[in-house]
Design an enzyme around this catalytic site. Structure first.
Site, short mmCIF file in Angstrom:
data_model
loop_
_atom_site.label_atom_id
_atom_site.label_comp_id
_atom_site.label_asym_id
_atom_site.label_seq_id
_atom_site.Cartn_x
_atom_site.Cartn_y
_atom_site.Cartn_z
CB ALA A 80 7.41 -5.88 -10.06
CB SER A 90 7.95 -5.85 -6.38
OG SER A 90 7.76 -4.50 -5.98
CG HIS A 108 7.23 -1.33 -3.64
ND1 HIS A 108 7.29 -0.16 -2.92
CD2 HIS A 108 6.90 -0.98 -4.90
CE1 HIS A 108 7.00 0.86 -3.71
NE2 HIS A 108 6.77 0.39 -4.91
CG ASP A 155 5.62 3.86 -4.94
OD1 ASP A 155 6.75 3.63 -5.38
OD2 ASP A 155 4.66 3.07 -5.08
CD GLU A 166 6.50 2.52 -11.53
OE1 GLU A 166 7.24 2.46 -10.52
OE2 GLU A 166 5.65 1.65 -11.79
#
Length: 296
Positions: free
Chosen positions: A209, A214, A216, A223, A266
């Protein structure tokens, strides 16, 4: 008449032995106390799992889940997180009892209301809100997550482990600066392979990203990898897909939603959205973009 020898008092001859025994008892007591305190600390935060030094089965650039390598010959992890991290090899993903780096900020756009924080949509069209803050908890290997998702994440990890699965948090919160560095490194990697600047940027955007876009950077996405064999890794991914909604998590980037999310498949990237939303998204096969549009 012979004189009798005087015997040495027993307490004098045994004094060194008594001192040695007392010393051993003291040392053992201290060791027991240390062990008990470590066990108590472990019970208070039990998201554990050793980070492996070798790459685990993960999706390649093409988006398949066979664990085949990408163009550079190494497995690609979520949002381009490193497949092998020697610096963290001995670390254990355990939450520490104290918060770290609270109120992190990043991004640009309108702020989300307090009630829909779990459904905040972040992608290339919806950057991280301007002034967005995160109250973080830190893992012992340096990974961080939003404090609010910890209870649900812990419950999910406990359930997975009860079925014999091994798992750990590979990636959690990232700052915009961290994401920028990751993005730039991936572009440089393709440039070093002989790709043009345009090709390198396109390949990078397929699964990394843009900084500021993102999930995150929200602290709401993790993850999750396995520290076992490839077979164990695939079993973990299957379990997460089947049960994550029970704990409020969804597989954020699915194979059949690439045209909407813009990110390749993902199987390790899970986003917290809350139990109600997660169950509805799964039952109706919706990604977050589709779900938020449906609810708007």
């Amino acid at each position: 008449m012979k004189k009798r020898r005087k015997r040495k008092p027993v307490y004098r001859s045994n004094a060194p032995i008594l001192i040695l025994c007392l010393s051993l008892i003291l040392v053992l007591s201290i060791l027991c106390l240390v062990f008990i305190r470590r066990e108590q600390a472990a019970d208070s935060a039990r998201i554990v799992g050793t980070v492996p030094t070798t790459a685990v089965s993960e999706t390649s650039v093409s988006g398949n889940t066979s664990g085949s390598p990408d163009a550079a010959g190494t497995a690609v992890t979520s949002d381009a997180s490193p497949a092998s991290d020697p610096a963290a090899a001995a670390a254990v993903s355990t939450l520490t009892p104290t918060p770290a780096d609270t109120n992190q900020t990043g991004g640009s756009a309108a702020s989300a209301s307090e009630n829909d924080w779990a459904l905040l949509l972040v992608n290339t069209s919806h950057p991280v809100p301007d002034g967005y803050t995160v109250d973080l908890l830190e893992l012992s290997n340096g990974r961080k997550i939003d404090r609010r998702i910890y209870p649900s994440l812990q419950a999910m990890f406990d359930a997975a482990r009860s079925e014999g699965l091994s798992l750990f948090v590979r990636e959690g919160y990232r700052t915009t600066e961290d994401q920028q560095k990751l993005y730039d490194e991936r572009i440089q990697r393709y440039l070093d392979e002989g790709k043009s600047q345009e090709e390198a940027e396109k390949l990078t955007r397929d699964y990394v990203a843009l900084p500021g876009t993102s999930e995150h950077e929200l602290g709401l996405a993790v993850d999750i990898n396995s520290d076992s064999s490839e077979e164990g890794t695939q079993a973990l991914y299957a379990w997460l897909y089947e049960h994550s909604d029970e704990y409020g998590f969804v597989k954020r980037y699915a194979e059949d939603k690439i045209d909407i999310t813009g990110i390749s498949n993902e199987p390790w990237h899970y986003r917290y959205v809350g139990v109600e939303a997660a169950k509805e998204m799964k039952s109706k096969n919706l990604c977050l973009e589709e779900y938020t549009e449906l609810k708007s």
